[in-house]
Design a protein around this motif. Structure first.
Motif, PDB file in Angstrom:
ATOM      1  N   ALA A 258     111.939   5.518   2.272  1.00 31.17           N
ATOM      2  CA  ALA A 258     110.651   5.394   2.953  1.00 31.17           C
ATOM      3  C   ALA A 258     109.833   4.248   2.379  1.00 31.17           C
ATOM      4  CB  ALA A 258     109.876   6.707   2.846  1.00 31.17           C
ATOM      5  N   VAL A 259     109.876   4.104   1.048  1.00 31.65           N
ATOM      6  CA  VAL A 259     109.133   3.012   0.391  1.00 31.65           C
ATOM      7  C   VAL A 259     109.716   1.659   0.792  1.00 31.65           C
ATOM      8  CG1 VAL A 259     108.555   1.963  -1.832  1.00 31.65           C
ATOM      9  CG2 VAL A 259     108.422   4.452  -1.559  1.00 31.65           C
ATOM     10  N   VAL A 260     111.035   1.534   0.709  1.00 31.65           N
ATOM     11  CA  VAL A 260     111.698   0.263   1.040  1.00 31.65           C
ATOM     12  C   VAL A 260     111.467  -0.102   2.501  1.00 31.65           C
ATOM     13  CG1 VAL A 260     113.943  -0.868   1.281  1.00 31.65           C
ATOM     14  CG2 VAL A 260     113.446   0.469  -0.773  1.00 31.65           C
ATOM     15  N   ALA A 261     111.655   0.866   3.389  1.00 32.93           N
ATOM     16  CA  ALA A 261     111.471   0.601   4.821  1.00 32.93           C
ATOM     17  C   ALA A 261     110.020   0.235   5.130  1.00 32.93           C
ATOM     18  CB  ALA A 261     111.890   1.822   5.635  1.00 32.93           C
ATOM     19  N   SER A 262     109.079   0.895   4.462  1.00 34.76           N
ATOM     20  CA  SER A 262     107.657   0.594   4.675  1.00 34.76           C
ATOM     21  C   SER A 262     107.315  -0.810   4.223  1.00 34.76           C
ATOM     22  CB  SER A 262     106.784   1.612   3.935  1.00 34.76           C
ATOM     23  OG  SER A 262     106.989   2.911   4.426  1.00 34.76           O
ATOM     24  N   ARG A 263     107.873  -1.203   3.090  1.00 32.47           N
ATOM     25  CA  ARG A 263     107.592  -2.549   2.575  1.00 32.47           C
ATOM     26  C   ARG A 263     108.141  -3.598   3.527  1.00 32.47           C
ATOM     27  NH1 ARG A 263     109.915  -7.500   1.954  1.00 32.47           N
ATOM     28  NH2 ARG A 263     109.185  -8.604   0.110  1.00 32.47           N
ATOM     29  N   ILE A 264     109.387  -3.430   3.977  1.00 31.00           N
ATOM     30  CA  ILE A 264     109.998  -4.404   4.880  1.00 31.00           C
ATOM     31  C   ILE A 264     109.232  -4.467   6.199  1.00 31.00           C
ATOM     32  CG2 ILE A 264     112.076  -4.938   6.206  1.00 31.00           C
ATOM     33  CD1 ILE A 264     113.718  -3.699   3.934  1.00 31.00           C
ATOM     34  N   THR A 265     108.888  -3.294   6.738  1.00 29.07           N
ATOM     35  CA  THR A 265     108.173  -3.238   8.015  1.00 29.07           C
ATOM     36  C   THR A 265     106.797  -3.885   7.918  1.00 29.07           C
ATOM     37  OG1 THR A 265     109.333  -1.193   8.606  1.00 29.07           O
ATOM     38  CG2 THR A 265     107.309  -1.703   9.817  1.00 29.07           C
ATOM     39  N   ALA A 266     106.066  -3.572   6.852  1.00 29.88           N
ATOM     40  CA  ALA A 266     104.713  -4.123   6.686  1.00 29.88           C
ATOM     41  C   ALA A 266     104.754  -5.639   6.539  1.00 29.88           C
ATOM     42  CB  ALA A 266     104.042  -3.483   5.474  1.00 29.88           C
ATOM     43  N   TYR A 267     105.737  -6.142   5.799  1.00 32.71           N
ATOM     44  CA  TYR A 267     105.861  -7.578   5.581  1.00 32.71           C
ATOM     45  C   TYR A 267     106.162  -8.311   6.883  1.00 32.71           C
ATOM     46  CZ  TYR A 267     108.093 -11.938   3.990  1.00 32.71           C
ATOM     47  OH  TYR A 267     108.461 -13.252   3.820  1.00 32.71           O
ATOM     48  N   VAL A 268     107.155  -7.810   7.627  1.00 34.47           N
ATOM     49  CA  VAL A 268     107.534  -8.453   8.886  1.00 34.47           C
ATOM     50  C   VAL A 268     106.389  -8.357   9.895  1.00 34.47           C
ATOM     51  CG1 VAL A 268     109.133  -8.367  10.836  1.00 34.47           C
ATOM     52  CG2 VAL A 268     109.996  -8.080   8.506  1.00 34.47           C
ATOM     53  N   ALA A 269     105.719  -7.199   9.950  1.00 32.55           N
ATOM     54  CA  ALA A 269     104.608  -7.026  10.884  1.00 32.55           C
ATOM     55  C   ALA A 269     103.474  -7.997  10.570  1.00 32.55           C
ATOM     56  CB  ALA A 269     104.102  -5.588  10.823  1.00 32.55           C
ATOM     57  N   ALA A 270     103.163  -8.190   9.286  1.00 32.98           N
ATOM     58  CA  ALA A 270     102.089  -9.113   8.901  1.00 32.98           C
ATOM     59  C   ALA A 270     102.407 -10.534   9.342  1.00 32.98           C
ATOM     60  CB  ALA A 270     101.882  -9.054   7.389  1.00 32.98           C
ATOM     61  N   LEU A 271     103.658 -10.937   9.180  1.00 30.45           N
ATOM     62  CA  LEU A 271     104.044 -12.282   9.584  1.00 30.45           C
ATOM     63  C   LEU A 271     103.840 -12.497  11.082  1.00 30.45           C
ATOM     64  CD1 LEU A 271     107.378 -12.942   7.602  1.00 30.45           C
ATOM     65  CD2 LEU A 271     105.114 -13.871   7.135  1.00 30.45           C
TER      66      LEU A 271
ATOM     67  N   VAL B 269      99.641 -16.320  -3.354  1.00 34.58           N
ATOM     68  CA  VAL B 269     100.412 -16.725  -2.178  1.00 34.58           C
ATOM     69  C   VAL B 269      99.900 -15.995  -0.943  1.00 34.58           C
ATOM     70  CG1 VAL B 269     102.687 -16.630  -1.079  1.00 34.58           C
ATOM     71  CG2 VAL B 269     102.488 -17.374  -3.456  1.00 34.58           C
ATOM     72  N   ALA B 270      99.610 -14.699  -1.058  1.00 32.69           N
ATOM     73  CA  ALA B 270      99.104 -13.925   0.079  1.00 32.69           C
ATOM     74  C   ALA B 270      97.750 -14.453   0.543  1.00 32.69           C
ATOM     75  CB  ALA B 270      98.998 -12.452  -0.307  1.00 32.69           C
ATOM     76  N   ALA B 271      96.888 -14.783  -0.412  1.00 32.34           N
ATOM     77  CA  ALA B 271      95.563 -15.304  -0.060  1.00 32.34           C
ATOM     78  C   ALA B 271      95.680 -16.657   0.644  1.00 32.34           C
ATOM     79  CB  ALA B 271      94.710 -15.430  -1.322  1.00 32.34           C
ATOM     80  N   CYS B 272      96.548 -17.528   0.142  1.00 35.86           N
ATOM     81  CA  CYS B 272      96.756 -18.840   0.769  1.00 35.86           C
ATOM     82  C   CYS B 272      97.347 -18.687   2.165  1.00 35.86           C
ATOM     83  CB  CYS B 272      97.670 -19.701  -0.100  1.00 35.86           C
ATOM     84  SG  CYS B 272      96.931 -20.242  -1.653  1.00 35.86           S
ATOM     85  N   PHE B 273      98.215 -17.699   2.331  1.00 32.42           N
ATOM     86  CA  PHE B 273      98.822 -17.442   3.636  1.00 32.42           C
ATOM     87  C   PHE B 273      97.751 -17.100   4.674  1.00 32.42           C
ATOM     88  CE2 PHE B 273     100.486 -14.409   6.733  1.00 32.42           C
ATOM     89  CZ  PHE B 273     101.576 -15.094   7.253  1.00 32.42           C
ATOM     90  N   VAL B 274      96.828 -16.229   4.298  1.00 34.35           N
ATOM     91  CA  VAL B 274      95.757 -15.823   5.217  1.00 34.35           C
ATOM     92  C   VAL B 274      94.821 -16.988   5.503  1.00 34.35           C
ATOM     93  CG1 VAL B 274      93.759 -14.302   5.502  1.00 34.35           C
ATOM     94  CG2 VAL B 274      95.892 -13.398   4.528  1.00 34.35           C
ATOM     95  N   LEU B 275      94.466 -17.744   4.468  1.00 30.73           N
ATOM     96  CA  LEU B 275      93.517 -18.849   4.635  1.00 30.73           C
ATOM     97  C   LEU B 275      94.118 -19.999   5.438  1.00 30.73           C
ATOM     98  CD1 LEU B 275      91.973 -18.931   1.042  1.00 30.73           C
ATOM     99  CD2 LEU B 275      90.857 -18.142   3.140  1.00 30.73           C
TER     100      LEU B 275
END
Length: 362
Positions: free
Chosen positions: A197-210, A49-55
């Motif tokens: 820290a792990v949960v916040a990092s995951r949420i932040t990284a996901y939203v930032a990537a979008l 899914v991540a690869a398809c998202f980028v492509l």
């Protein structure tokens, strides 16, 4: 000659005899090969899914991937649930770390918050004052919750069954928010702060990537759809298991076997139902044997059902859509049950079991 058993000892023996029979059949053995295969497939699907998202790039077709991502994350949630119940590995530490990684690193949820809440649910399903799943603010699950509301709240409660599934679209947001609220509370432990820290990092990284890879409108639509589909699918898997089953008033005393069977409902179905519900369609068996691996639940079901029939314990099992109809009907009529919260087909069985069972054995 052995002295006769008391009623309490007889009720305890009912469960211990069943547990011993299941253990003797080897049905509590771990199924690590099954779980390694399933985790590999699910994590592979995430990478795809991540690869398809980028492509795919800047396209409204990304919304299809938002739905696909939500479905894959639901499967991750089921795996985290199984690991938190220590169904996967023999080592408790490996189970705990796997649950933390899947929940915190992949889902962006707190496994410590979920486990504390879920363990209370397993100890006293559908019991007022003990089960947090029937103490929600948004939905009234028992007459006392309706009676405590004002006129507007009671008006909404009379129609809440129709609102229940639409409200599940917010469940994804609620799970993230509840996780962070728990982890960032005053006095949180060092472990909780690390998990935060792990949960916040995951949420932040996901939203930032979008928002870095998509325009604001498309990124917002992707995020909203993914969270909504995730919430509905996860909530729809958990909702049929106890909603609409008897609500036990605070202080009710029940032996472990009856407490778990009478308050739970199984859902009929095949492989697709197992996949969509993560094995939670065998809710009775899961509550009786929480550490039993998911694929074994189907095998133990006929044993448990026959055992309940022999001992006169009602065993509830319905189709998926029938269960949803029961849930909606029950929630719309919670306020009408205010005269007797135990007014249900199982009331006599529960009262009998409660009076004979003595102290709370769960």
């Amino acid at each position: 000659m052995r002295p006769p058993q008391t009623a309490q000892q007889q009720y305890v023996s009912l469960y211990t005899d069943l547990l011993q029979a299941v253990r003797d059949l080897g049905l509590l053995r771990r199924r690590q090969g099954y779980y390694v295969t399933r985790m590999s497939i699910v994590l592979g699907a995430l990478v795809a899914v991540a690869a398809c998202f980028v492509l795919l790039g800047n396209s409204w077709h990304q919304l299809w991937l938002a739905g696909a991502l939500a479905l894959v994350l639901v499967q991750v949630a089921f795996l985290s649930h199984d690991s938190a119940h220590r169904q996967i590995f023999h080592s408790n530490a490996r189970n705990d770390w796997t649950a933390r990684i899947l929940a915190g690193g992949v889902l962006g949820m707190s496994v410590s918050w979920w486990r504390a809440k879920h363990n209370k649910h397993h100890a006293a399903p559908n019991q007022v004052g003990k089960d947090p799943d029937v103490q929600l603010r948004a939905v009234a699950f028992h007459p006392g919750a309706v009676a405590a509301r004002g006129p507007l709240g009671r008006w909404i409660a009379a129609r809440q069954g129709w609102l229940f599934f639409p409200l599940l679209t917010l469940e994804g947001v609620g799970l993230h928010a509840s996780s962070l609220t728990h982890l960032l509370r005053p006095g949180a432990s060092r472990t909780d702060r690390i998990e935060a820290a792990v949960v916040a990092s995951r949420i932040t990284a996901y939203v930032a990537a979008l928002y870095l890879l998509l325009p604001v409108g498309k990124a917002s639509a992707f995020l909203g759809l993914q969270l909504a589909v995730f919430g509905v699918c996860l909530g729809a898997a958990f909702a049929p298991n106890h909603k609409g089953m008897p609500i036990a008033p605070a202080g009710t005393k029940l032996d472990f076997l009856r407490r778990q069977v009478l308050m739970s409902r199984n859902i009929r179905g095949g492989v697709l139902t197992d996949l969509a519900m993560g094995g939670l369609n065998y809710q009775i068996e899961h509550h009786l044997f929480p550490s039993m691996p998911r694929p074994t639940l189907r095998r133990v079901q006929p044993i448990v059902r026959e055992y309940c029939e022999i001992h006169g314990i009602p065993y509830a099992e319905v189709g998926l859509f029938t269960s949803y109809r029961i849930v909606v009907g029950y929630l719309n009529n919670v306020g009408l049950r205010a005269r007797d919260p135990f007014d249900c087909p199982l009331a006599t069985e529960l009262r009998t079991a409660g009076s004979a069972g003595g102290r709370d054995l769960a």
